[in-house]
Design an enzyme around this catalytic site. Structure first.
Site, PDB file in Angstrom:
ATOM      1  N   ARG A 145       5.464  18.162  -4.392  1.00 21.87           N
ATOM      2  CA  ARG A 145       3.804  18.177  -5.356  1.00 21.87           C
ATOM      3  C   ARG A 145       3.236  19.950  -5.470  1.00 21.87           C
ATOM      4  O   ARG A 145       3.587  20.295  -4.082  1.00 21.87           O
ATOM      5  CB  ARG A 145       3.352  16.924  -4.271  1.00 21.87           C
ATOM      6  CG  ARG A 145       3.492  15.900  -3.713  1.00 21.87           C
ATOM      7  CD  ARG A 145       2.800  15.483  -3.091  1.00 21.87           C
ATOM      8  NE  ARG A 145       1.271  15.967  -2.712  1.00 21.87           N
ATOM      9  CZ  ARG A 145       0.647  15.069  -1.906  1.00 21.87           C
ATOM     10  NH1 ARG A 145       1.431  14.153  -1.682  1.00 21.87           N
ATOM     11  NH2 ARG A 145      -1.085  14.895  -2.357  1.00 21.87           N
ATOM     12  N   THR A 146       3.341  19.895  -6.864  1.00 21.03           N
ATOM     13  CA  THR A 146       3.249  21.321  -6.843  1.00 21.03           C
ATOM     14  C   THR A 146       2.165  22.269  -7.303  1.00 21.03           C
ATOM     15  O   THR A 146       1.015  20.747  -7.697  1.00 21.03           O
ATOM     16  CB  THR A 146       4.450  21.801  -7.801  1.00 21.03           C
ATOM     17  OG1 THR A 146       4.039  21.564  -9.040  1.00 21.03           O
ATOM     18  CG2 THR A 146       6.159  21.274  -7.563  1.00 21.03           C
ATOM     19  N   THR A 186      -2.982   1.078  -4.332  1.00 19.47           N
ATOM     20  CA  THR A 186      -3.203   2.365  -3.950  1.00 19.47           C
ATOM     21  C   THR A 186      -4.451   2.495  -4.262  1.00 19.47           C
ATOM     22  O   THR A 186      -4.827   2.718  -5.281  1.00 19.47           O
ATOM     23  CB  THR A 186      -2.087   3.308  -3.688  1.00 19.47           C
ATOM     24  OG1 THR A 186      -2.691   4.388  -2.867  1.00 19.47           O
ATOM     25  CG2 THR A 186      -1.581   3.701  -5.279  1.00 19.47           C
ATOM     26  N   ASP A 214       1.397  -1.070  -0.830  1.00 21.26           N
ATOM     27  CA  ASP A 214      -0.128   0.365  -0.310  1.00 21.26           C
ATOM     28  C   ASP A 214       0.658   1.037  -0.061  1.00 21.26           C
ATOM     29  O   ASP A 214       2.044   0.883   0.102  1.00 21.26           O
ATOM     30  CB  ASP A 214      -0.456   0.038   1.256  1.00 21.26           C
ATOM     31  CG  ASP A 214      -2.223   0.847   1.481  1.00 21.26           C
ATOM     32  OD1 ASP A 214      -2.529   1.235   0.227  1.00 21.26           O
ATOM     33  OD2 ASP A 214      -1.983   1.684   2.239  1.00 21.26           O
ATOM     34  N   LYS A 215       0.398   2.554  -0.407  1.00 19.69           N
ATOM     35  CA  LYS A 215       1.389   3.344  -0.824  1.00 19.69           C
ATOM     36  C   LYS A 215       1.032   4.278   1.343  1.00 19.69           C
ATOM     37  O   LYS A 215       2.479   4.699   1.572  1.00 19.69           O
ATOM     38  CB  LYS A 215       0.470   4.376  -1.383  1.00 19.69           C
ATOM     39  CG  LYS A 215       2.033   5.576  -1.979  1.00 19.69           C
ATOM     40  CD  LYS A 215       1.175   6.475  -2.664  1.00 19.69           C
ATOM     41  CE  LYS A 215      -0.045   7.540  -2.196  1.00 19.69           C
ATOM     42  NZ  LYS A 215       0.367   8.683  -0.605  1.00 19.69           N
ATOM     43  N   ASN A 264      -8.813  -1.446   4.422  1.00 21.26           N
ATOM     44  CA  ASN A 264      -8.289  -1.600   2.815  1.00 21.26           C
ATOM     45  C   ASN A 264      -7.321  -2.488   2.240  1.00 21.26           C
ATOM     46  O   ASN A 264      -7.379  -3.343   1.128  1.00 21.26           O
ATOM     47  CB  ASN A 264      -8.863  -0.570   2.067  1.00 21.26           C
ATOM     48  CG  ASN A 264      -7.169  -0.022   2.150  1.00 21.26           C
ATOM     49  OD1 ASN A 264      -6.820   0.288   3.365  1.00 21.26           O
ATOM     50  ND2 ASN A 264      -7.095   1.309   1.699  1.00 21.26           N
ATOM     51  N   LYS A 266     -10.010  19.655 -10.755  1.00 19.44           N
ATOM     52  CA  LYS A 266      -8.296  19.760 -10.594  1.00 19.44           C
ATOM     53  C   LYS A 266      -8.086  20.968 -10.298  1.00 19.44           C
ATOM     54  O   LYS A 266      -6.823  21.427 -10.121  1.00 19.44           O
ATOM     55  CB  LYS A 266      -7.411  19.255 -12.033  1.00 19.44           C
ATOM     56  CG  LYS A 266      -7.589  17.765 -11.802  1.00 19.44           C
ATOM     57  CD  LYS A 266      -6.716  17.217 -13.269  1.00 19.44           C
ATOM     58  CE  LYS A 266      -6.992  15.680 -13.505  1.00 19.44           C
ATOM     59  NZ  LYS A 266      -5.821  15.027 -14.444  1.00 19.44           N
ATOM     60  N   PHE A 269     -12.503  21.687  -4.299  1.00 19.07           N
ATOM     61  CA  PHE A 269     -11.843  20.580  -5.359  1.00 19.07           C
ATOM     62  C   PHE A 269     -12.895  19.389  -5.549  1.00 19.07           C
ATOM     63  O   PHE A 269     -13.898  18.459  -5.018  1.00 19.07           O
ATOM     64  CB  PHE A 269     -10.723  20.129  -5.014  1.00 19.07           C
ATOM     65  CG  PHE A 269     -10.049  19.387  -5.672  1.00 19.07           C
ATOM     66  CD1 PHE A 269      -9.557  19.691  -6.237  1.00 19.07           C
ATOM     67  CD2 PHE A 269     -10.155  17.722  -5.264  1.00 19.07           C
ATOM     68  CE1 PHE A 269      -8.741  18.553  -7.212  1.00 19.07           C
ATOM     69  CE2 PHE A 269      -9.561  16.737  -5.459  1.00 19.07           C
ATOM     70  CZ  PHE A 269      -8.221  17.301  -6.961  1.00 19.07           C
TER      71      PHE A 269
END
Length: 1534
Positions: A854-855, A934, A621-622, A1077, A801, A796
């Site tokens: 992450r931008t 994930t 998983d992530k 999960n 996005k 959002f």
């Protein structure tokens, strides 16, 4: 029919109108966050795993814990049309509240037809009542145990020569009991966790009839089970009490088993009091309760509104009904006063119960929300127990239920719910609530039929936690194993190690050998007794059987008893001991102890430690497993100026691949960052004494930003920085929570952790969000409290996005702030403006993305008053639309989010857990393939893939994506055709077709694929590629890829992927996760590992091993797993070998006694052989042997590859040891036999030694010495304990012979010791026999180590030379000595030797990338270097040859128009460092022909310009999204 659409929301601003002076209230527009599903009925219920759903069909159902029955869906449903039809499975359910159950839903006795499972869940495999039969059933799955039981029965009959039936049964009883105790301890731990969960408190409404279930009527069988459980539980607690000293004071305090009922009365809100808990609930009525009641304010008296006349109402009733506020209360019903919320256990909940959940409580079942403490019906849930994510998700109460606040309100509510059947999709739910309501314009008329749709956004799932909400009131719709999380969990499996499964074949082979030996004995003995002319007929008393045939038959079974050690029961006893001790040493390893939460590595399944040494695929998983799910704001670009100092994992990985000394660089850079942090904090405190700034919380380390904020480099940049931070403080949906203290602390809870990081950074810079008011946000700006009126929040969602907030500033201006994906924002910027700023910002964003950050972009727009009011009208109309409401809202939002002005961008780091990249690299070097499964978005997974070095810059990223047709017109065949086409294209890159022959070769190939390709697939596409027709092609394509990322997958899909790889490639798999999960894939894999961190407990409950951090996986797998597998494989081989020697020596003796099954050994020797003579050395081999120490195992992970290729335990090795055993058994028998024949028949004392048992003495002594010496030769580590055990085992046979034969109890064996020990031939035999036996083995081993050394032989020599004493130089030394050219892609050849492949880098042109396929991280957007996505689209559209003339002219014109922006020259260590790294890859941005993100963004013009130019075509966002980014570039040409 489908559920009716939800009624429109109330008018947003009834007082607003068009009047200029009227106040406008804030409105928030939400879109559902659920996963879209196919609307085709045939596809809707596509099942990925059948194994789980069959369980629910066989599960015992009950109404309310009473009698079991079968549901009869065919008789139920006259009104079930409101729910979608489902194929198979459980029937849709209808629930009634305050209404009688319709006759059609009752049986003949008036009881409900539909039965529902209890809310009590059990992950344990056994109950006290079922333990013995069930455990025995599992244990006798073992073929050997059945054989041993048969032998015990056989020995009971004296005719077969059995000596002591009771003694013969002891080994089997021992192995059964030891295994049972081990299983009981494992299951007891699960039971404890189950009981803790089942008895957790919940507030349940009593005093109101629940017609949906039968009254509680516990059956006799359940009473027996309960009594048994209580009895054994009391016995166990009593036994534990003998070893515990209980606190006397604690004993005196009576346990509170019952509490007073919670009365629902008018109380007032209490202030926040405790720092430890968000709210302290105190009520004078229930002050003694363990869970205090949050006071619930009474509803205010209803105000009378001006109603239209009846005639006008009749004409416009349809319109009025749309705006009428729904209400489930029937005011005409009397209040009985009996309804009260009582505290009860989770297990007592049944379908149809009203429950009240309080802040921080865990959800006990799947609940539909009727009302919350929030006036708008919103509540927040944390799903970390479900998916490991700690960010908050918004759920909404049904509009019609928001008036329900007290128990008396629930008593007067009348409605029914039409619900779909239980199904495992976590992102989908369909239902409808229906009620009858009187209308105010016709008070005397009949109540009108009303309905409202229920979606997943109105449901709280079991396992989640309620956060930042005082209370929520709802109804239970699914319980127990019908809840979504339990449907995804599956049954706790009984796992058996691979060696244990393969051992059955070897046991059967030995059965075959045993059968041949017994048949030979029976045939020869029968034939011998059939002869009448032999001396046997004259000198013997006669055969046991009356006929030669019967004699042979009896001899056969007697031989089975005598030769039974050929199938050694002692092997199974020893294996249980070995595995138990291995589990203990794993538990005791301090290298896997996580002190932060006091968590060692806990083996929950003790019998599969050897499987951990054969893992080829790891599925992870992530969130919460690879990452900490902690977002930190690191960098920003504002008005063209980059800010922020950081050193990320991705940057370290990039530099490491360039050959830079990362450790030294890391020390230098971290020292620079620490110094910069001190300067930044000093500057911030000099600007403003911010009480909410805590040194430890500061993540945006930018002393240059602080200087600019202070105005040291001009007013323009100062204002730009101030405005940027103010935008971050205003454009969000976070909840601010002030924690008291000195100084106080402001904490933010958000739907996205990214958003919380943005607002937290604004707080640290002096722009602190203090909280929300009804119409806006209170912000402390550099020490001054200000109020900003928020007019609208457009939230959002994954298709937009972006998110926007429309704010009225203190000066009266209306500004729209928008943040979102870089390409989305760039496409909405005002055409022809800010060309230079856009170019610089794009370059900065690209550099941030290369660092693994992450931008996202920030932009704004000023709105005129009239423009906003016109838009607000359109928005209100869209919000009240009955059809296509979401599409209309999106269209309206799209209209105003245009012609934006760029402010800058941000960069956030998703913090990986400590050591994740190194662990992944180490596992990759070992030949293990890691797949990430994930539930997160594709862009998220890609970003993390780069950060943890799963993906590299020179990889081609294959994107398998089937686009969902939201109209529902596409058929199942269309989707399958799309998927197959993409799979064929992917396989073509590797010159493959997906044939059976290729699969056959793939099953034999355990090499790691070259690091040239990675594959990304989403959950919707996965549904189709996992079909039987495409599964094989998908599997073969994935096998060719170095990394595979499966995104947006459900728990069932995770398990399906694991099953596909495990069964399709016949490999060993390991799954690791931390949330509920992940339970399905943990149970499906051969080995399941649960991360017992801070993210829930479900994964740990169902796992085989529980660890505290992902990095501990390297020790568990590469050290303990490899040791366990090698030890166990060697132990089993040596066990079979030693039993062959012992048993065949008896067989050779039968040649000289006509196979009458005479014992050559004295009977105590047979008992002692596997008990004391030879068992301890082989057990110590299985527990303590080490070919290399743990540090070397980690420094040379390639050693693990023998486990992947399963070379330690093979059939060749088994038969080699067996043949060696037969040879040595012949030597062990015939050499002593020859020595005895050469000895005088009478010794010096006159006693004869040529007797059967004394010959056995001559054989047994050298046999024991040979066996223990053989085990020592095969042992790598000769420590003092192993040597001591072997010496004691050898000496013990002398000790036993001397002591035992000194007593007359030895009978004919009396005085054997002095008789044989005084013979020279005995000592000659004792020396010669082992030498002749071991000589071939020693010769073969010497030749193998000198001429054909294994990897481990070479590494051991290097370790002896001290090459691994320096951990930093170890890998290089090992590589140099064996010619390794890179451990990351080194592979183990089929002969087991170390080898390596140099990595092949690919240099191609970089294609344009479809918008949905780029690594976009909503709401924080990652713009990874698009070179990583090479080959994923194949569009290759470039404007290199001729740049857009229009764009060039616009840029030149814009640069001439706009004033010069400030150019600030300063040293920026982090920025300059990344720029140099980029320049190593390509000369510069400007000279580059690559289609980088910077080049791409600089070419994107505003495709969403609101300026309606003549001939301009309508721009469709969905179309562009499907066409790809090249559409933006083309648009600029147009």
């Amino acid at each position: 029919m489908t559920p009716p659409p939800p009624p429109p929301p109330p008018a947003i601003d009834e007082q607003g109108g068009d009047g200029a002076g009227r106040e406008i209230s804030m409105q928030r527009t939400r879109w559902a966050t659920r996963k879209l599903t196919v609307k085709s009925g045939s596809v809707k219920r596509l099942s990925l795993i059948g194994r789980k759903h069959n369980r629910t069909a066989t599960e015992k159902k009950r109404a309310s814990g009473g009698t079991a029955g079968s549901s009869k869906p065919d008789e139920v449903v006259e009104d079930s049309k409101g729910v979608d039809a489902h194929e198979g499975g459980a029937a849709p359910r209808q629930l009634y509240f305050g209404l009688p159950l319709p006759r059609g839903l009752q049986d003949e006795e008036g009881k409900p037809f539909q039965q529902y499972p209890r809310n009590k869940i059990r992950t344990a495999k056994y109950t006290p009542l079922s333990f013995i039969p069930k455990n025995l059933f599992f244990q006798f799955h073992n073929v050997a145990n059945i054989f041993f039981l048969f032998l015990v029965i056989l020995v009971i009959f004296p005719i077969f020569g059995g000596v002591n039936p009771g003694l013969n049964a002891v080994p089997l009883i021992f192995i059964i009991c030891v295994t049972a105790i081990k299983d009981a301890i494992e299951d007891y731990r699960r039971t404890i966790l189950d009981n803790e969960l089942n008895n957790a408190p919940v507030h349940r409404l009593l005093g109101v009839e629940n017609v949906n279930v039968e009254e509680d009527n516990v059956s006799l069988w359940r009473r027996i089970k309960k009594a048994t459980s209580k009895f054994f539980g009391a016995m166990w607690r009593g036994w534990l009490a003998l070893f515990e000293k209980k606190d006397a004071a604690a004993k005196e305090q009576p346990a509170q088993t019952t509490v007073d009922p919670r009365m629902s009365i008018e109380t007032r809100s209490t202030p926040w009091e405790s720092v430890g808990s968000p709210r302290s609930r105190n009520s004078f009525v229930s002050a003694q309760e363990d869970i205090q009641m949050t006071p619930v304010p009474s509803p205010l008296p209803r105000t009378t509104e001006e109603m239209p006349t009846i005639s006008a109402a009749v004409e416009n009733e349809g319109t009025l009904l749309q705006t009428l506020k729904g209400d489930l209360l029937n005011p005409d019903l009397p209040i009985s006063g009996k309804a009260r919320f009582h505290k009860d256990a989770w297990k007592s909940l049944v379908v149809g119960d009203f429950v009240r959940i309080y802040n921080d409580d865990e959800l006990p079942a799947d609940i539909i929300i009727l009302a919350t403490s929030d006036p708008d019906g919103a509540c927040y849930v944390e799903t970390k127990n479900l998916d490991g994510e700690t960010n908050l998700k918004v759920r909404s109460a049904l509009r019609c239920g928001r008036t329900l606040k007290h128990a008396r309100d629930c008593e007067r509510a009348q409605f029914m719910i039409d619900s779909e059947p239980p199904q495992p999709n976590l992102y989908k739910y369909n239902g409808a609530i229906k009620w009858r309501q009187k209308v105010p314009w016709d008070p005397k008329g009949e109540p009108r039929e009303m309905s409202e749709a229920i979606t997943i956004d109105n449901m709280l799932l079991r396992g989640c936690n309620l956060r930042n909400t005082d209370w929520a009131l709802g109804i239970v719709v699914f319980t127990g194993h019908d809840t979504k999380i339990m449907m995804n969990a599956g049954i706790t499996p009984s796992k058996r190690a691979r060696i244990a499964r393969e051992l059955n074949f070897n046991v059967i082979c030995n059965f075959g050998i045993l059968l041949v030996m017994c048949l030979v004995a029976a045939f020869v003995n029968g034939v011998t007794w059939a002869k009448t002319d032999a001396s046997l007929a004259w000198f013997e008393y006669g055969a046991i059987g009356s006929t030669p045939e019967l004699t042979g038959f009896i001899t056969f079974w007697a031989a089975v008893i005598v030769f039974q050690n050929l199938v050694p029961i002692s092997l199974y006893i020893s294996l249980e001991i070995v595995r138990t001790l291995q589990a203990y040493f794993i538990y005791s390893d301090l290298g896997m102890y996580y002190d932060k939460i006091d968590q060692p590595c806990i083996p929950k399944s003790w019998n599969i430690s050897d499987d951990v040494g054969q893992i080829e695929y790891i599925f992870s998983d992530k969130t919460g497993t690879l990452t900490q799910n902690v977002m930190e704001f690191k960098k920003a670009t504002i008005n063209g100026q980059p800010y922020g100092e950081a050193y990320t994992e991705a940057q370290a990985g990039m530099n490491k691949r360039m050959g830079i000394d990362v450790e030294q660089e890391s020390k230098t850079i971290k020292a620079e960052i620490a110094e910069a942090k001190v300067r930044a904090l000093r500057g911030l405190r000099g600007l403003h004494d911010n009480p909410y700034l805590h040194d430890d919380d500061l993540t945006f380390i930018a002393p240059d930003f602080v200087e600019d904020l202070a105005g040291k480099n001009g007013v323009e940049q100062q204002k730009a920085n101030e405005h940027f931070m103010l935008v971050l403080a205003l454009c969000h949906t976070v909840i601010a929570e002030k924690q008291p203290g000195d100084p106080p602390k402001m904490v933010f809870k958000a739907q996205s952790p990214d958003e919380a990081a943005l607002v937290a950074t604004a707080r640290d810079m002096g722009f602190t969000v203090l909280g929300s008011a009804n119409d806006g946000i209170n912000v402390n700006v550099m020490g001054t409290d200000r109020h900003y009126q928020v007019l609208n929040v457009i939230e959002f969602n994954s298709s937009r996005k972006r998110m926007s907030a429309i704010v009225r500033m203190p000066d009266g201006k209306i500004l729209l702030f928008c943040k979102g994906a870089d390409s989305i924002i760039y496409s909405r910027l005002k055409k022809g403006e800010q060309a230079a700023l856009r170019k610089e910002t794009a370059q900065h964003l690209e550099m941030f993305a290369i660092e693994g950050l992450r931008t996202l972009c920030i932009a704004e727009k000023e709105l005129a008053e009239e423009e906003y009011r016109e838009w607000r009208k359109e928005h209100d109309m869209a919000a009240t639309a009955l059809e296509n409401r979401e599409e209309k809202l999106e269209e309206v939002a799209d209209k105003i989010e245009r012609d934006l002005s760029l402010l800058g961008g941000t960069a956030i780091e998703d913090r990986l857990q400590d050591g994740v990249p190194d662990t992944i690299a180490l596992l990759g070097d070992a030949g293990i393939k890691l797949w990430v499964l994930t539930g997160d978005k594709v862009e998220t997974a890609i970003n993390i893939g780069f950060s943890c070095n799963l993906l590299h810059n020179d990889m081609d990223l294959l994107r398998i994506q089937v686009n969902e047709d939201e109209s529902g017109s596409s058929s199942q065949e269309d989707y399958l055709a799309q998927a197959e086409e993409q799979l064929n294209n992917g396989l073509a890159k590797f010159n493959m077709t997906g044939s059976d022959a290729e699969l056959k070769l793939a099953r034999k190939d355990h090499e790691a694929p070259a690091a040239t390709h990675g594959l990304v697939i989403d959950g919707f596409t996965l549904r189709w590629v996992l079909s039987d027709a495409l599964k094989q092609k998908f599997l073969l394509l994935c096998k060719q890829c170095k990394s595979v990322l499966c995104c947006r997958v459900s728990p069932a899909q995770k398990a399906a992927v694991v099953a596909m790889v495990k069964n399709g490639l016949d490999v060993m798999t390991l799954s690791v996760g931390d949330g509920a999960n992940d339970v399905a894939m943990i149970q499906e894999a051969d080995v399941g590992v649960g991360i017992a961190g801070e993210e829930g407990r479900q994964a740990v409950m169902s796992s085989d091993y529980a660890i505290g951090q992902f990095r501990f996986l390297q020790r568990l797998v590469l050290v303990h797993g490899r040791w366990s597998y090698r030890r166990l494989a060697e132990s089993i081989s040596n066990f079979f070998y030693k039993n062959m020697i012992w048993t065949f020596a008896i067989f050779w003796f039968q040649i000289f006694c006509n196979f009458d099954i005479a014992y050559i050994y004295e009977y105590t020797y047979i008992l002692m052989f596997n008990l004391f003579f030879t068992s301890v050395p082989v057990i110590l081999m299985g527990v303590l042997d080490q070919d290399v120490v743990d540090t070397v195992s980690l420094q040379v992970p390639q050693l693990y590859r023998r486990g992947i290729e399963r070379k330690e335990w093979t059939q060749t090795k088994f038969w080699f040891y067996m043949i060696d055993g037969v040879y040595q058994s012949a030597a062990v028998f015939f050499i002593p036999f020859i020595f005895v024949t050469l000895t005088a028949t009478a010794a010096a004392n006159g006693l004869d030694i040529a007797e059967r048992t004394r010959l056995g003495c001559y054989i047994a002594h050298p046999a024991v010495l040979t066996i223990n010496a053989y085990i020592l030769i095969n042992t790598y580590r000769w420590d003092w304990l192993t040597l001591l055990a072997i010496v004691i085992s050898d000496v013990f046979i002398f000790f036993w012979t001397g002591v035992y034969t000194a007593s007359t109890y030895a009978s004919t064996f009396y005085e054997a010791a002095p008789q044989i020990y005084q013979e020279l031939t005995f000592w000659m035999c004792f020396i010669v026999t082992p030498a002749i036996c071991l000589l071939p083995r020693v010769v073969v081993k010497c030749i193998q180590k000198q001429m054909f050394p294994y990897d481990v032989d070479i590494i051991r020599e290097q370790a002896k030379q001290g090459l691994f004493d320096d951990p930093n130089a170890a890998a290089a030394n090992a590589a140099a000595s064996e010619g390794l050219e890179g451990t990351s892609t080194g592979s183990s050849t089929s002969s087991g030797k170390l080898s390596g492949r140099s990595r092949k880098s690919k240099h191609q042109q970089y294609a344009s990338v479809d918008e949905d396929r780029r690594p976009i991280y909503p709401p924080s957007i990652a713009t990874h270097n698009t070179r990583t996505q090479n080959g994923s689209d194949g569009t290759n559209y470039m404007m290199q040859g001729r740049p857009s003339m229009d764009l060039q002219e616009d840029e030149i014109e814009a640069e001439q128009r706009q004033p010069g922006r400030p150019s600030i020259e300063r040293t920026r260590p982090s920025y300059d460092r990344v720029r140099r790294s980029i320049d190593r890859v390509r000369p510069s941005f400007e000279a580059s022909n690559d289609f980088t993100s910077a080049a791409r963004l600089s070419r994107i013009e505003s495709t969403h310009s609101a300026q309606g130019l003549p001939g301009q075509r309508r721009f469709n966002l969905t179309t562009v999204r499907k066409r790809g980014l090249s559409a933006f570039s083309k648009k600029s040409i147009d």
